[in-house]
Design a protein around this motif. Structure first.
Motif, PDB file in Angstrom:
ATOM      1  N   THR A 141       0.764  -1.029  -0.130  1.00  0.00           N
ATOM      2  CA  THR A 141      -0.095  -0.039  -0.023  1.00  0.00           C
ATOM      3  C   THR A 141       0.977   1.248  -0.074  1.00  0.00           C
ATOM      4  O   THR A 141       0.476   2.116  -0.955  1.00  0.00           O
ATOM      5  CB  THR A 141      -0.947  -0.165   1.246  1.00  0.00           C
ATOM      6  OG1 THR A 141      -2.040  -1.066   0.943  1.00  0.00           O
ATOM      7  CG2 THR A 141      -1.896   1.328   1.420  1.00  0.00           C
ATOM      8  N   VAL A 142       1.938   0.944   0.887  1.00  0.00           N
ATOM      9  CA  VAL A 142       2.751   2.333   0.685  1.00  0.00           C
ATOM     10  C   VAL A 142       3.603   2.537  -0.565  1.00  0.00           C
ATOM     11  O   VAL A 142       3.530   3.621  -1.130  1.00  0.00           O
ATOM     12  CB  VAL A 142       3.790   2.229   1.956  1.00  0.00           C
ATOM     13  CG1 VAL A 142       5.086   3.094   1.719  1.00  0.00           C
ATOM     14  CG2 VAL A 142       3.235   2.343   3.296  1.00  0.00           C
ATOM     15  N   GLN A 143       3.843   1.305  -1.147  1.00  0.00           N
ATOM     16  CA  GLN A 143       4.503   1.256  -2.664  1.00  0.00           C
ATOM     17  C   GLN A 143       3.674   1.964  -3.546  1.00  0.00           C
ATOM     18  O   GLN A 143       4.118   2.676  -4.441  1.00  0.00           O
ATOM     19  CB  GLN A 143       4.572  -0.161  -2.764  1.00  0.00           C
ATOM     20  CG  GLN A 143       5.256  -0.237  -4.263  1.00  0.00           C
ATOM     21  CD  GLN A 143       5.099  -1.664  -4.902  1.00  0.00           C
ATOM     22  OE1 GLN A 143       4.565  -2.652  -4.085  1.00  0.00           O
ATOM     23  NE2 GLN A 143       4.950  -1.898  -6.358  1.00  0.00           N
ATOM     24  N   ILE A 144       2.389   1.813  -3.550  1.00  0.00           N
ATOM     25  CA  ILE A 144       1.613   2.237  -4.501  1.00  0.00           C
ATOM     26  C   ILE A 144       1.386   3.792  -4.720  1.00  0.00           C
ATOM     27  O   ILE A 144       1.335   4.379  -5.758  1.00  0.00           O
ATOM     28  CB  ILE A 144       0.198   1.778  -4.668  1.00  0.00           C
ATOM     29  CG1 ILE A 144      -0.800   1.791  -3.444  1.00  0.00           C
ATOM     30  CG2 ILE A 144       0.079   0.039  -4.784  1.00  0.00           C
ATOM     31  CD1 ILE A 144      -2.135   1.561  -3.598  1.00  0.00           C
ATOM     32  N   PHE A 145       1.545   4.399  -3.496  1.00  0.00           N
ATOM     33  CA  PHE A 145       1.573   5.779  -3.259  1.00  0.00           C
ATOM     34  C   PHE A 145       2.700   6.406  -3.954  1.00  0.00           C
ATOM     35  O   PHE A 145       2.873   7.458  -4.323  1.00  0.00           O
ATOM     36  CB  PHE A 145       1.106   6.368  -1.816  1.00  0.00           C
ATOM     37  CG  PHE A 145      -0.385   6.070  -1.439  1.00  0.00           C
ATOM     38  CD1 PHE A 145      -1.332   6.883  -2.201  1.00  0.00           C
ATOM     39  CD2 PHE A 145      -0.735   5.131  -0.783  1.00  0.00           C
ATOM     40  CE1 PHE A 145      -2.560   6.629  -1.855  1.00  0.00           C
ATOM     41  CE2 PHE A 145      -2.113   4.754  -0.370  1.00  0.00           C
ATOM     42  CZ  PHE A 145      -3.084   5.670  -1.002  1.00  0.00           C
ATOM     43  N   LEU A 146       3.858   5.861  -3.194  1.00  0.00           N
ATOM     44  CA  LEU A 146       5.116   6.191  -3.825  1.00  0.00           C
ATOM     45  C   LEU A 146       5.177   5.855  -5.197  1.00  0.00           C
ATOM     46  O   LEU A 146       6.185   6.848  -6.017  1.00  0.00           O
ATOM     47  CB  LEU A 146       6.230   5.444  -2.974  1.00  0.00           C
ATOM     48  CG  LEU A 146       6.193   6.098  -1.351  1.00  0.00           C
ATOM     49  CD1 LEU A 146       7.213   5.430  -0.655  1.00  0.00           C
ATOM     50  CD2 LEU A 146       6.196   7.692  -1.170  1.00  0.00           C
ATOM     51  N   ASN A 147       4.706   5.110  -5.721  1.00  0.00           N
ATOM     52  CA  ASN A 147       5.038   4.674  -7.281  1.00  0.00           C
ATOM     53  C   ASN A 147       4.625   5.894  -8.059  1.00  0.00           C
ATOM     54  O   ASN A 147       5.215   6.025  -9.135  1.00  0.00           O
ATOM     55  CB  ASN A 147       3.960   3.440  -7.746  1.00  0.00           C
ATOM     56  CG  ASN A 147       4.750   2.304  -7.457  1.00  0.00           C
ATOM     57  OD1 ASN A 147       3.959   1.214  -7.040  1.00  0.00           O
ATOM     58  ND2 ASN A 147       5.741   1.957  -7.646  1.00  0.00           N
ATOM     59  N   ILE A 148       3.901   6.685  -7.634  1.00  0.00           N
ATOM     60  CA  ILE A 148       3.421   7.830  -8.387  1.00  0.00           C
ATOM     61  C   ILE A 148       3.977   9.066  -7.820  1.00  0.00           C
ATOM     62  O   ILE A 148       4.473  10.046  -8.524  1.00  0.00           O
ATOM     63  CB  ILE A 148       2.072   7.954  -8.585  1.00  0.00           C
ATOM     64  CG1 ILE A 148       1.582   9.033  -9.765  1.00  0.00           C
ATOM     65  CG2 ILE A 148       1.208   8.437  -7.493  1.00  0.00           C
ATOM     66  CD1 ILE A 148       0.037   9.140 -10.204  1.00  0.00           C
ATOM     67  N   LEU A 149       4.293   9.072  -6.428  1.00  0.00           N
ATOM     68  CA  LEU A 149       4.699  10.340  -6.071  1.00  0.00           C
ATOM     69  C   LEU A 149       6.102  10.620  -6.167  1.00  0.00           C
ATOM     70  O   LEU A 149       6.672  11.714  -6.523  1.00  0.00           O
ATOM     71  CB  LEU A 149       4.438  10.434  -4.389  1.00  0.00           C
ATOM     72  CG  LEU A 149       5.047  11.381  -3.546  1.00  0.00           C
ATOM     73  CD1 LEU A 149       4.338  12.578  -3.905  1.00  0.00           C
ATOM     74  CD2 LEU A 149       4.963  11.288  -2.095  1.00  0.00           C
ATOM     75  N   LEU A 150       7.162   9.431  -6.119  1.00  0.00           N
ATOM     76  CA  LEU A 150       8.322   9.610  -6.127  1.00  0.00           C
ATOM     77  C   LEU A 150       8.679   9.989  -7.816  1.00  0.00           C
ATOM     78  O   LEU A 150       9.529  10.869  -8.076  1.00  0.00           O
ATOM     79  CB  LEU A 150       9.044   8.374  -5.932  1.00  0.00           C
ATOM     80  CG  LEU A 150       9.242   8.002  -4.372  1.00  0.00           C
ATOM     81  CD1 LEU A 150       9.818   6.652  -3.980  1.00  0.00           C
ATOM     82  CD2 LEU A 150      10.083   9.117  -3.803  1.00  0.00           C
ATOM     83  N   PRO A 151       8.263   9.469  -8.754  1.00  0.00           N
ATOM     84  CA  PRO A 151       8.482   9.973  -9.965  1.00  0.00           C
ATOM     85  C   PRO A 151       7.878  11.297 -10.317  1.00  0.00           C
ATOM     86  O   PRO A 151       8.728  12.188 -10.924  1.00  0.00           O
ATOM     87  CB  PRO A 151       7.456   9.282 -11.182  1.00  0.00           C
ATOM     88  CG  PRO A 151       7.449   7.565 -10.329  1.00  0.00           C
ATOM     89  CD  PRO A 151       7.233   8.107  -8.711  1.00  0.00           C
TER      90      PRO A 151
END
Length: 397
Positions: A260-270
C-alpha cells in the motif's frame, strides 16, 4: 504529447496505461501469500513452488526482445489485445484445472505476455509524452503497484474466505476486463508505436546499440537487482513473517501494508524526480530505506517488522520507475527506447528469476532465513556501488 493523443483526451490515455499496468503483476505477486499453502497441499519443495514466480520473471527477461518484433509484425493494437487475453485466460485457468504442471504452464505463458507488453508501453510513453515521461511512468508504475498491492494483500483473504487457493489465484483474471475495455476505447484511432525500417535500425544500432554501450549494461544490472529485490521480498516476506510467528492473515496484512505504501510512492516519487531530477540522490535514499527495512525484518520482532513494512514501501515504490526512466533519459526516440528497455529487461528479469530461486534453494537446505537476509543486503550494497556509475538526468555525476 502528440496531437493525436490530445484528441483522445489525456485522462483516457493515462487511465488506459493504468488499466494495462495493473495486469502485469497479480499473476506473480498472488503466489507469495499462498507459497506455504501451495507447497503443503501439493507436497512441493521451496524450490519447486518458487518456480511459480521465477519462471514468469525469467520469461519476462528472455522474451522481452520479442516486443519490437510483435510490434512490427502485428502492430501495437493487436499485440496488446493478444497479450492481455493470454494473461486473463491463463490466470483464470488456475481456478479450473489444478496441479503443479498447470501452474507452471500458465506462469510461462503469462511471463511471455508481460515481457511483450512492458517495453511497448515504455516506447509508447517515450513517443507520445516526451516531456512528461517521468509523470506518465509514475502512472505506469502506480498501476503495477495497485495490482501488486491488491493481489498481495487480498489473495490470503480470498483463501481464508473460500478455503481454495485455486479461487484466490484465479480471481485476478477479472482485471484483464478493465484493460481490454480501456484499450478498445483508446485504440479507436489505431495508434501505433513508430519503428524505423530494419535497415535504418541497423544503421542506428552501429551508432548507439544498447548491447555495445557500457551505460546500457549498467542500466541492465541496476534493473536486474531492483527487480530481484522486488520479487524476492514480495515472494518471501510472508513466509519470513510466518516463520517469525505471525499467522497467515497477519503475514498477508504485513505484505499489504508494504505494498500500500508502495503504490502511493509509485506515483509520488516519479513526480518528485521530475521536479528535482537528481537521480542519484533519490536512488541512494531508496536504497538506504530498503537496507534499514531489511534489518528491521531480520530482527523478527513484530513491531519492528511492521515499521519495516512501511519503510520497505519506499524502495519498492521508487526503484522500478527510476530504472524505467534511465533508458528514457538516455535515448532520443521511441525506437531507441524500445531497444534499450527490451535489452535492460531481458538481462534484468533473467537475474530477477535467479536470485529469488537461489533464496529458495538455500532455505530448502538450511531452513534458516539468515541467508535470505544476507542475500538481500548484498544486493542493496551492490546497487549502492552501481549508483556511483550512473549519471543524473542532466549528465552530471
Amino acid at each position: 504529447m502528440s496531437t493525436q493523443f490530445k484528441k483522445q483526451g489525456s485522462i483516457l490515455i493515462l487511465f488506459t496505461i493504468f488499466a494495462l499496468s495493473i495486469n502485469l503483476r497479480p499473476a506473480i505477486t498472488s503466489i507469495g501469500p499462498m507459497l506455504e499453502t501451495i507447497r503443503e497441499q501439493l507436497s512441493l519443495t521451496n524450490v519447486h513452488v518458487s518456480l511459480l514466480t521465477a519462471i514468469p520473471v525469467f520469461c519476462m527477461g528472455v522474451f522481452a526482445s520479442l516486443a519490437p518484433i510483435f510490434n512490427r509484425q502485428l502492430g501495437l493494437k493487436r499485440t496488446m489485445y493478444i497479450m492481455l487475453i493470454l494473461i486473463g485466460v491463463m490466470t483464470a485457468l488456475r481456478g479450473v484445472v489444478s496441479g503443479f504442471p498447470i501452474l507452471i504452464g500458465t506462469a510461462f505463458i503469462i511471463g511471455i505476455s508481460i515481457a511483450v507488453i512492458g517495453p511497448l508501453l515504455s516506447a509508447m510513453i517515450k513517443q507520445h509524452f516526451p516531456d512528461r515521461a517521468a509523470s506518465v511512468i509514475g502512472v505506469y508504475s502506480f498501476g503495477m503497484g495497485v495490482g501488486s498491492a491488491a493481489s498481495a494483500g487480498l489473495t490470503g483473504l480470498f483463501y481464508e474466505t473460500t478455503g481454495s487457493y485455486f479461487f484466490a489465484l484465479s480471481i485476478w483474471s477479472v482485471l484483464v476486463i478493465i484493460g481490454l475495455v480501456s484499450w478498445f476505447f483508446m485504440m479507436r484511432d489505431n495508434i501505433e508505436v513508430r519503428q524505423t525500417a530494419p535497415k535504418v535500425v541497423q544503421a542506428k544500432a552501429r551508432g548507439k546499440s544498447p548491447w555495445k554501450t557500457r551505460k546500457a549494461w549498467l542500466f541492465l544490472l541496476f534493473f536486474g537487482l531492483q527487480s530481484s529485490l522486488f520479487f524476492s521480498i514480495i515472494t518471501w516476506l510472508a513466509p519470513i513473517a510466518s516463520s517469525a510467528g505471525m499467522t497467515l492473515l497477519q503475514a498477508g496484512t504485513l505484505l499489504s501494508v508494504m505494498t500500500t505504501v508502495q503504490i502511493f510512492l509509485n506515483i509520488l516519487l516519479p513526480l518528485m524526480m521530475e521536479k528535482y531530477p537528481a537521480r542519484k540522490f533519490w536512488i541512494n535514499l531508496m536504497l538506504a530505506s530498503g537496507l534499514l527495512a531489511t534489518i528491521l525484518f531480520w530482527t523478527g520482532f513484530h513491531p519492528l517488522m511492521w515499521v519495516g513494512a512501511v519503510i520497505m514501501g519506499i524502495p519498492l515504490g521508487g526503484l522500478f520507475p527510476v530504472a524505467l526512466l534511465l533508458p528514457l533519459d538516455e535515448t532520443d526516440n521511441a525506437d531507441e527506447t524500445n531497444s534499450w528497455t527490451a535489452m535492460m529487461q531481458t538481462g534484468g528479469f533473467i537475474m530477477a528469476g535467479i536470485l529469488p530461486l537461489l533464496i529458495a534453494f538455500i532455505f530448502d537446505r538450511t531452513s534458516n532465513h539468515t541467508y535470505t537476509f544476507i542475500i538481500l543486503i548484498t544486493m542493496y550494497l551492490v546497487m549502492f556501488a552501481l549508483t556511483v556509475k550512473i549519471s543524473d538526468k542532466k549528465g552530471s555525476f
